[in-house]
Design a protein around this motif. Structure first.
Motif, PDB file in Angstrom:
ATOM      1  N   HIS A  28      32.728-109.340 -26.447  1.00  0.00           N
ATOM      2  CA  HIS A  28      34.200-110.090 -26.294  1.00  0.00           C
ATOM      3  C   HIS A  28      34.850-110.399 -27.596  1.00  0.00           C
ATOM      4  CE1 HIS A  28      34.069-114.961 -25.598  1.00  0.00           C
ATOM      5  NE2 HIS A  28      33.904-114.800 -27.243  1.00  0.00           N
ATOM      6  N   ILE A  29      35.738-111.510 -27.214  1.00  0.00           N
ATOM      7  CA  ILE A  29      36.529-111.110 -28.376  1.00  0.00           C
ATOM      8  C   ILE A  29      36.240-112.665 -29.075  1.00  0.00           C
ATOM      9  CG2 ILE A  29      39.688-111.178 -28.836  1.00  0.00           C
ATOM     10  CD1 ILE A  29      38.938-108.800 -27.137  1.00  0.00           C
ATOM     11  N   GLY A  37      31.954-119.574 -33.978  1.00  0.00           N
ATOM     12  CA  GLY A  37      31.425-119.025 -32.482  1.00  0.00           C
ATOM     13  C   GLY A  37      30.609-118.529 -32.451  1.00  0.00           C
ATOM     14  N   ILE A  38      29.568-118.003 -33.133  1.00  0.00           N
ATOM     15  CA  ILE A  38      29.593-116.403 -33.272  1.00  0.00           C
ATOM     16  C   ILE A  38      28.296-116.686 -33.209  1.00  0.00           C
ATOM     17  CG2 ILE A  38      29.148-115.591 -35.643  1.00  0.00           C
ATOM     18  CD1 ILE A  38      28.892-113.108 -32.768  1.00  0.00           C
ATOM     19  N   ASP A  39      27.859-118.152 -33.584  1.00  0.00           N
ATOM     20  CA  ASP A  39      25.924-118.330 -33.953  1.00  0.00           C
ATOM     21  C   ASP A  39      25.483-118.793 -32.618  1.00  0.00           C
ATOM     22  OD1 ASP A  39      27.510-120.762 -34.167  1.00  0.00           O
ATOM     23  OD2 ASP A  39      26.553-122.117 -34.887  1.00  0.00           O
ATOM     24  N   ALA A  40      26.396-119.898 -31.294  1.00  0.00           N
ATOM     25  CA  ALA A  40      26.267-119.550 -30.377  1.00  0.00           C
ATOM     26  C   ALA A  40      26.395-119.479 -29.524  1.00  0.00           C
ATOM     27  CB  ALA A  40      26.771-121.151 -29.515  1.00  0.00           C
ATOM     28  N   HIS A  41      27.420-118.020 -29.113  1.00  0.00           N
ATOM     29  CA  HIS A  41      27.375-116.735 -28.513  1.00  0.00           C
ATOM     30  C   HIS A  41      25.974-116.038 -28.091  1.00  0.00           C
ATOM     31  CE1 HIS A  41      29.033-113.231 -26.384  1.00  0.00           C
ATOM     32  NE2 HIS A  41      28.864-112.557 -27.664  1.00  0.00           N
ATOM     33  N   LYS A  45      23.798-114.980 -25.842  1.00  0.00           N
ATOM     34  CA  LYS A  45      23.319-113.733 -25.133  1.00  0.00           C
ATOM     35  C   LYS A  45      23.067-112.615 -25.406  1.00  0.00           C
ATOM     36  CE  LYS A  45      27.567-115.361 -22.434  1.00  0.00           C
ATOM     37  NZ  LYS A  45      27.145-116.039 -21.325  1.00  0.00           N
ATOM     38  N   HIS A  46      22.899-112.403 -26.641  1.00  0.00           N
ATOM     39  CA  HIS A  46      21.832-111.633 -27.019  1.00  0.00           C
ATOM     40  C   HIS A  46      20.592-111.804 -28.392  1.00  0.00           C
ATOM     41  CE1 HIS A  46      25.485-109.779 -25.887  1.00  0.00           C
ATOM     42  NE2 HIS A  46      26.373-110.541 -27.104  1.00  0.00           N
ATOM     43  N   GLU A  47      20.263-113.060 -28.208  1.00  0.00           N
ATOM     44  CA  GLU A  47      18.721-113.096 -28.833  1.00  0.00           C
ATOM     45  C   GLU A  47      17.862-112.136 -28.716  1.00  0.00           C
ATOM     46  OE1 GLU A  47      17.232-115.906 -32.036  1.00  0.00           O
ATOM     47  OE2 GLU A  47      19.390-115.654 -31.118  1.00  0.00           O
ATOM     48  N   TYR A  52      19.301-114.178 -34.167  1.00  0.00           N
ATOM     49  CA  TYR A  52      21.243-114.463 -34.881  1.00  0.00           C
ATOM     50  C   TYR A  52      20.906-114.429 -36.130  1.00  0.00           C
ATOM     51  CZ  TYR A  52      24.248-117.429 -36.793  1.00  0.00           C
ATOM     52  OH  TYR A  52      25.981-116.960 -37.528  1.00  0.00           O
ATOM     53  N   GLU A  53      19.329-114.882 -36.757  1.00  0.00           N
ATOM     54  CA  GLU A  53      19.218-115.090 -38.455  1.00  0.00           C
ATOM     55  C   GLU A  53      19.371-113.482 -38.405  1.00  0.00           C
ATOM     56  OE1 GLU A  53      18.283-118.289 -36.389  1.00  0.00           O
ATOM     57  OE2 GLU A  53      17.218-116.622 -36.163  1.00  0.00           O
ATOM     58  N   GLU A  54      18.806-112.442 -38.538  1.00  0.00           N
ATOM     59  CA  GLU A  54      18.964-111.157 -38.158  1.00  0.00           C
ATOM     60  C   GLU A  54      19.929-110.308 -38.242  1.00  0.00           C
ATOM     61  OE1 GLU A  54      15.509-107.822 -37.691  1.00  0.00           O
ATOM     62  OE2 GLU A  54      15.138-109.811 -35.971  1.00  0.00           O
TER      63      GLU A  54
END
Length: 66
Positions: A28-29, A37-41, A45-47, A52-54
């Protein structure tokens, strides 16, 4: 100076190149400013890959394996 030289536009402004950030998991770009927006993304999608914290410190520092 010839007429052709006088008609050439003068470029005195520096160009800024903005590097778009790309999610290393899915490609994703991100639009906008850097990692906006990386946190919500990541959480949506990738939790399941890494929390996300790591992931965030690795992403921010360009050290996420990928």
């Amino acid at each position: 100076m010839s007429d052709a030289d006088q008609k050439k536009p003068q470029l005195n402004q520096a160009k800024t190149v903005v590097e778009k950030k790309v999610c290393p998991e899915c490609g994703h770009i991100f639009k906008g400013n850097g990692w906006d927006g990386i946190d919500a993304h990541w959480r949506s999608k990738h939790e399941n890959v890494m929390s996300y914290e790591e992931a965030w410190p690795l992403l921010r520092d360009g050290k996420y394996p990928g």
